[in-house]
Scaffold this active site. Structure first.
Site, short mmCIF file in Angstrom:
data_model
loop_
_atom_site.label_atom_id
_atom_site.label_comp_id
_atom_site.label_asym_id
_atom_site.label_seq_id
_atom_site.Cartn_x
_atom_site.Cartn_y
_atom_site.Cartn_z
N LYS A 52 1.02 -1.05 -0.28
CA LYS A 52 0.14 -0.35 0.26
C LYS A 52 1.31 1.23 0.04
CE LYS A 52 -3.96 -2.10 2.20
NZ LYS A 52 -4.56 -2.62 3.51
N GLN A 96 -4.37 -1.28 9.67
CA GLN A 96 -4.59 -2.79 8.87
C GLN A 96 -5.22 -3.58 9.97
OE1 GLN A 96 -3.19 -3.23 5.49
NE2 GLN A 96 -3.76 -5.45 6.11
N ASP A 119 -11.30 3.24 4.42
CA ASP A 119 -11.69 1.66 3.78
C ASP A 119 -12.41 1.15 3.94
OD1 ASP A 119 -9.15 0.13 4.09
OD2 ASP A 119 -8.86 -0.31 6.00
#
Ligand code: NAD
Length: 296
Positions: A52, A96, A119
């Site tokens: 990422k 994460q 997200d």
């Protein structure tokens, strides 16, 4: 023989568009910035986070890493999230998952400001999807929509079956595809669905997101269907140096002979997910600066 929908190719062309968009924003004094929070040393999470951050660099997005030890407390993590919420230089926040044992993911999802929720997991953003007014769309569902759109596949009035009902993948995909503009007729299947093959074999569009290697066999799909395989599963393969290989939720070889379009694994939905995280970060920067979302 089917046509392959390459997430690798589509993701690359989206990234090219995003790079230009970032240049444009920078020339207006706005540098999109993503904060990436990693707690502990889970090897798979470390790889995801590295990928990422690398894509951020490729596109010109500023990324700030916060690597915390597994011993981090819930309070410390929530305090960090709060400081990122308050930091006007940060546009997107990604924590994460999975988090180490003892940390509450639901509380972290709710701690992230819905305005920086790249997200797309905050209940407010999930609610907006349910209301047919999506703002942040979680990255994998967003990627699936882009694959369909950019492959010229019409979903309107199509009998669509989604295998899996997770908050991360199955449920948002099903909700989005049934909403205005996409207009599919959607059936959601899960582990308790009866006569599953009967349901899947009626699907013009079949999305598989269950996490069981090569579960969908040729006899379960309608001839000419469009098959989107979200699954990522590792199976033993002694012929490989690593002793294993990655497969999807669809038995690719037998299914591809029967359908019109299919996504491969690897190289299908996977590469789209990071591209859409980048798109969400850029949109966050635009929205926080009073601009409309990008056209994708
Ligand atoms: P999950 O375990 O949270 O959900 C799985 C869903 O499948 C559940 O709703 C369950 O009811 C359903 N299910 C399980 N067994 C079933 C069966 N026999 N028949 C019908 N339905 C069944 O998983 P998830 O997070 O939604 O992920 C699904 C898959 O997608 C996994 O392989 C995951 O690795 C993959 N994934 C890929 C990406 C990507 O970027 N490509 C992103 C997220 C998840």
């Amino acid at each position: 023989m089917s046509e392959l929908i390459s997430g690798k190719a589509i993701g690359t062309s989206i990234n090219d568009e995003l790079r230009k968009e970032v240049e444009q924003l920078k020339s207006n004094g706005i540098e999109p910035c993503l904060a990436v929070v990693l707690v502990g040393k889970d090897p798979a999470s470390e790889v995801y986070v590295r990928n990422k951050k690398r894509t951020c660099t490729e596109i010109g997005i500023h990324s700030i890493g916060h690597d915390l030890p597994a011993s981090t407390t819930q309070e410390d993590l929530e305090n960090l999230i709060q400081s990122l919420n308050d930091d006007s230089e940060v546009h997107g926040i990604l924590c994460q998952f999975p988090l180490p044992k003892g940390l509450d993911e639901t509380r972290i999802i709710q701690a992230i400001s819905p305005d920086k929720d790249v997200d797309g997991l905050h209940p407010l953003n999930a609610g907006l999807i349910a209301m047919g007014q999506p703002k942040f769309i979680s990255c994998t569902p967003f990627g699936v929509l882009q694959m369909l759109k950019r492959s010229g596949i019409s979903t309107s009035g199509k009998n669509t079956v989604v295998l899996g009902r997770s908050n991360l993948v199955g449920r948002p995909i099903a909700t989005l595809l049934s909403s205005k503009g996409w207009d599919a007729t959607v059936t959601v299947c899960h582990s308790r669905t009866a006569n599953l093959s009967q349901v899947t074999s009626q699907a013009d569009i079949l999305v598989a997101a269950i996490g069981i290697a090569e579960f969908v066999k040729a006899e379960m799909v309608k001839p000419g269907a469009v098959v989107i395989d979200v699954g990522i599963n590792r199976i033993d393969d002694p012929s490989k140096k690593s002793g294993s290989r990655m497969v999807g939720d669809v038995a690719f070889k037998e299914v591809e002979e029967k359908v019109s379009y299919i996504t491969p694994v690897p190289g299908g939905v996977g590469p789209m997910t990071i591209a859409m995280l980048m798109a969400n970060t850029i949109n966050a920067a635009r929205w926080l600066n009073g601009m409309p979302e990008m056209n994708l």
